[in-house]
Design an enzyme around this catalytic site. Sequence first.
Site, mmCIF file in Angstrom:
data_model
loop_
_atom_site.group_PDB
_atom_site.id
_atom_site.type_symbol
_atom_site.label_atom_id
_atom_site.label_comp_id
_atom_site.label_asym_id
_atom_site.label_seq_id
_atom_site.Cartn_x
_atom_site.Cartn_y
_atom_site.Cartn_z
ATOM 1 N N THR A 231 -3.156 5.037 -3.869
ATOM 2 C CA THR A 231 -2.099 5.778 -3.176
ATOM 3 C C THR A 231 -0.770 5.687 -3.902
ATOM 4 O O THR A 231 0.005 6.635 -3.903
ATOM 5 C CB THR A 231 -1.946 5.265 -1.737
ATOM 6 O OG1 THR A 231 -1.907 3.847 -1.774
ATOM 7 C CG2 THR A 231 -3.112 5.696 -0.892
ATOM 8 N N THR A 232 -0.507 4.545 -4.509
ATOM 9 C CA THR A 232 0.727 4.427 -5.285
ATOM 10 C C THR A 232 0.595 5.273 -6.542
ATOM 11 O O THR A 232 1.526 5.991 -6.925
ATOM 12 C CB THR A 232 0.967 2.958 -5.704
ATOM 13 O OG1 THR A 232 0.742 2.129 -4.579
ATOM 14 C CG2 THR A 232 2.368 2.763 -6.207
ATOM 15 N N ASP B 216 0.830 -1.191 0.000
ATOM 16 C CA ASP B 216 0.000 0.000 0.000
ATOM 17 C C ASP B 216 0.870 1.248 0.000
ATOM 18 O O ASP B 216 1.680 1.451 0.903
ATOM 19 C CB ASP B 216 -0.882 -0.031 1.245
ATOM 20 C CG ASP B 216 -1.817 1.147 1.278
ATOM 21 O OD1 ASP B 216 -2.451 1.405 0.245
ATOM 22 O OD2 ASP B 216 -1.878 1.823 2.312
ATOM 23 N N ASP C 216 -8.693 -0.922 2.135
ATOM 24 C CA ASP C 216 -8.749 -0.284 0.815
ATOM 25 C C ASP C 216 -10.031 -0.679 0.097
ATOM 26 O O ASP C 216 -10.744 0.163 -0.439
ATOM 27 C CB ASP C 216 -7.565 -0.738 -0.061
ATOM 28 C CG ASP C 216 -6.302 0.039 0.249
ATOM 29 O OD1 ASP C 216 -6.271 0.661 1.330
ATOM 30 O OD2 ASP C 216 -5.371 0.017 -0.564
HETATM 31 P P1 ADP Z 1 -2.685 1.872 -5.834
HETATM 32 O O1 ADP Z 1 -2.056 1.954 -4.503
HETATM 33 O O2 ADP Z 1 -2.456 3.098 -6.634
HETATM 34 O O3 ADP Z 1 -4.126 1.454 -5.788
HETATM 35 P P2 ADP Z 1 -2.206 -0.739 -6.884
HETATM 36 O O4 ADP Z 1 -0.968 -1.497 -6.615
HETATM 37 O O5 ADP Z 1 -3.455 -1.134 -6.185
HETATM 38 O O6 ADP Z 1 -1.895 0.772 -6.620
HETATM 39 O O7 ADP Z 1 -2.456 -0.805 -8.453
HETATM 40 C C1 ADP Z 1 -3.550 -0.186 -9.041
HETATM 41 C C2 ADP Z 1 -3.445 -0.270 -10.546
HETATM 42 O O8 ADP Z 1 -3.492 -1.623 -10.980
HETATM 43 C C3 ADP Z 1 -4.613 0.452 -11.165
HETATM 44 O O9 ADP Z 1 -4.151 1.283 -12.200
HETATM 45 C C4 ADP Z 1 -5.471 -0.692 -11.709
HETATM 46 O O10 ADP Z 1 -6.185 -0.299 -12.838
HETATM 47 C C5 ADP Z 1 -4.449 -1.741 -12.016
HETATM 48 N N1 ADP Z 1 -5.039 -3.087 -12.009
HETATM 49 C C6 ADP Z 1 -5.659 -3.703 -10.989
HETATM 50 N N2 ADP Z 1 -6.094 -4.928 -11.347
HETATM 51 C C7 ADP Z 1 -5.731 -5.110 -12.625
HETATM 52 C C8 ADP Z 1 -5.871 -6.183 -13.573
HETATM 53 N N3 ADP Z 1 -6.493 -7.304 -13.255
HETATM 54 N N4 ADP Z 1 -5.368 -6.003 -14.813
HETATM 55 C C9 ADP Z 1 -4.746 -4.859 -15.138
HETATM 56 N N5 ADP Z 1 -4.567 -3.822 -14.303
HETATM 57 C C10 ADP Z 1 -5.051 -3.924 -13.056
HETATM 58 MG MG MG Z 2 -4.913 -0.331 -5.098
#
Ligand code: ADP
Ligand code: MG
Length: 561
Positions: A97-98, A64, A394
């Site tokens: 958040t990332t 996170d 989250d």
């Molecule tokens: P954050 O902390 O920003 O939420 P994450 O590590 O949760 O970061 O990553 C979020 C990103 O991953 C988003 O841009 C989302 O669209 C992408 N994402 C999540 N699941 C999938 C998936 N199954 N296929 C492609 N992209 C995905």
């Molecule tokens: Mg996320």
Amino acid sequence: MAAMLQPQIILLKEGTDTSQGKAQLVSNINACMAVADVVRTTLGPRGMDKLIHDDKGNTTISNDGATIMKLLDIVHPAAKILVDIAKSQDSEVGDGTTTVVLLAGEFLKEAKPYIEDGVHPQNLIRSYRTACNLAIEKVKELAVSIEGKSMEEKRSLLAKCAATTLSSKLIGGEKDFFASMVVDAVLSIGDDDRLNMIGIKKVAGGTMRDSFLVNGVAFKKTFSYAGFEQQPKKFIHPKILLLNIELELKSEKENAEIRLSDPSQYQSIVDAEWNIIYEKLDKCVKSGAKVVLSRLAIGDLATQYFADRDIFCAGRVTEEDLQRVTAATGGTVQTTVNNVIDEVLGTCEHFEEKQVGNERFNIFSGCPSGKTATIVLRGGAEQFIEEAERSLHDAIMIVRRAVKNSTVVAGGGAIDMEISRYLRQHSRTIKGKSQLFINSYAKALEIIPRQLCDNAGFDATDVLNKLRQKHALPSGEGAPYGVDINTGGIANSFANFVWEPSVVKINAINAATEACCLILSVDETVKNPKSESAQGAAAAGAMGGRGGFASRGRGRGMRRR
Ligand code: ADP
Ligand code: MG
């Protein structure tokens, strides 16, 4: 002599260190890029986790962004802004958040060559703000509403949003299991806004799949006195008495000085104490309650007394849990046992004390007002459960957001590519330097699909080219295409249910642009070396640019402006 007559103008204390202008801007940008580099690899379903080990020996494993940023203890004054936006994204929407840190880092990275070439930061800021507004308009335009669907449909749509959030986490393997649990929990608390009405309890041991949802309240029994074994552990429709008083024999005679002239009176004083407690217990029993809970201690005498009368009791219930019981069962917490009327007693369909792993759990289910839910998390290592809890948090936030604000956009970099294309196209209609800046802003947005590819080990350039081509189709049918995390090509994210609530994106773009503009508008950091002499070296090192971290130990006590 003449020189002496011309007094020097001293604005700041002697020895104050200032650095100014372009050099300062570039150094701030470098520091922020270094921070973004730290969280870069955690983005997306194939993102890596970070193990953070602090000076107290605690280890945390997390994916996170906000948690990592918090734990990094960044001391660089400009880079701290990124920590703040990650935190605000966390509390505003809960996810992304990332993304927000990465975007801010990338906006700054794109701005850096312009700054180095002598572009005035205000020009950049103005263009970035315009681009931000255009981008947000575009997100709103592309968002698809899930309003007006039937409950069943809505439930599955919400579960998809939750699953997208969970897919990037440690518990991603069981995302559907947890996503439906989260949706049930959020929907069961209804309109109640309070996040703390959803409790998450962690019990080490077992597997993830052993986690379960209680439609009501569940909490650990903190302490058991002798006699509790004889208490009944199951009730149907019990009356529940909630207290905030101690039910314990107090040996006040040991704290007070009592002078007796007649030794036979001593017994009456000892008896008085027993009478007080017996009277209290008797009143509890007379109220008709079958379950007695208290914030404070319920001693062994009371435990035995209740056991003899087939009543269940538990003391030292935490404030939060008691609040949840109040909300769920409809009872009110009493500070006295005098005059306990029926209205203040709560009730529920089913009460049970159950063994979960090594712990004993009190579980109230089928509560009349149904405003609470509790998720009991199981799993191996402690760090694992901790991270699972953060991930569920989250997901819960996302579902709550989606319930209120029911529009979603395609994830997997699709929305980012589409905004990027739109901004590039728009920039061509602009005369002047602003065209370049908006183009750079558009390029920066591509970092999301690029990073998703990089983290999954795909050829980012190749995938991005495919995506650009798809999004450039004049019919607009390519808009929902994003990175296909399973095959390394591109896929229709919307059709594959990789959905994100649009507030996540809107907030992320807004916050990242704000942070970027803020950093670009700072051209000087003033430090007074005297007030910081102890940590001067560390802070100065951190000011130097990339790699601007220093441990809290050195940073603490630094006066901040
Ligand atoms: P954050 O902390 O920003 O939420 P994450 O590590 O949760 O970061 O990553 C979020 C990103 O991953 C988003 O841009 C989302 O669209 C992408 N994402 C999540 N699941 C999938 C998936 N199954 N296929 C492609 N992209 C995905
Ligand atoms: Mg996320």
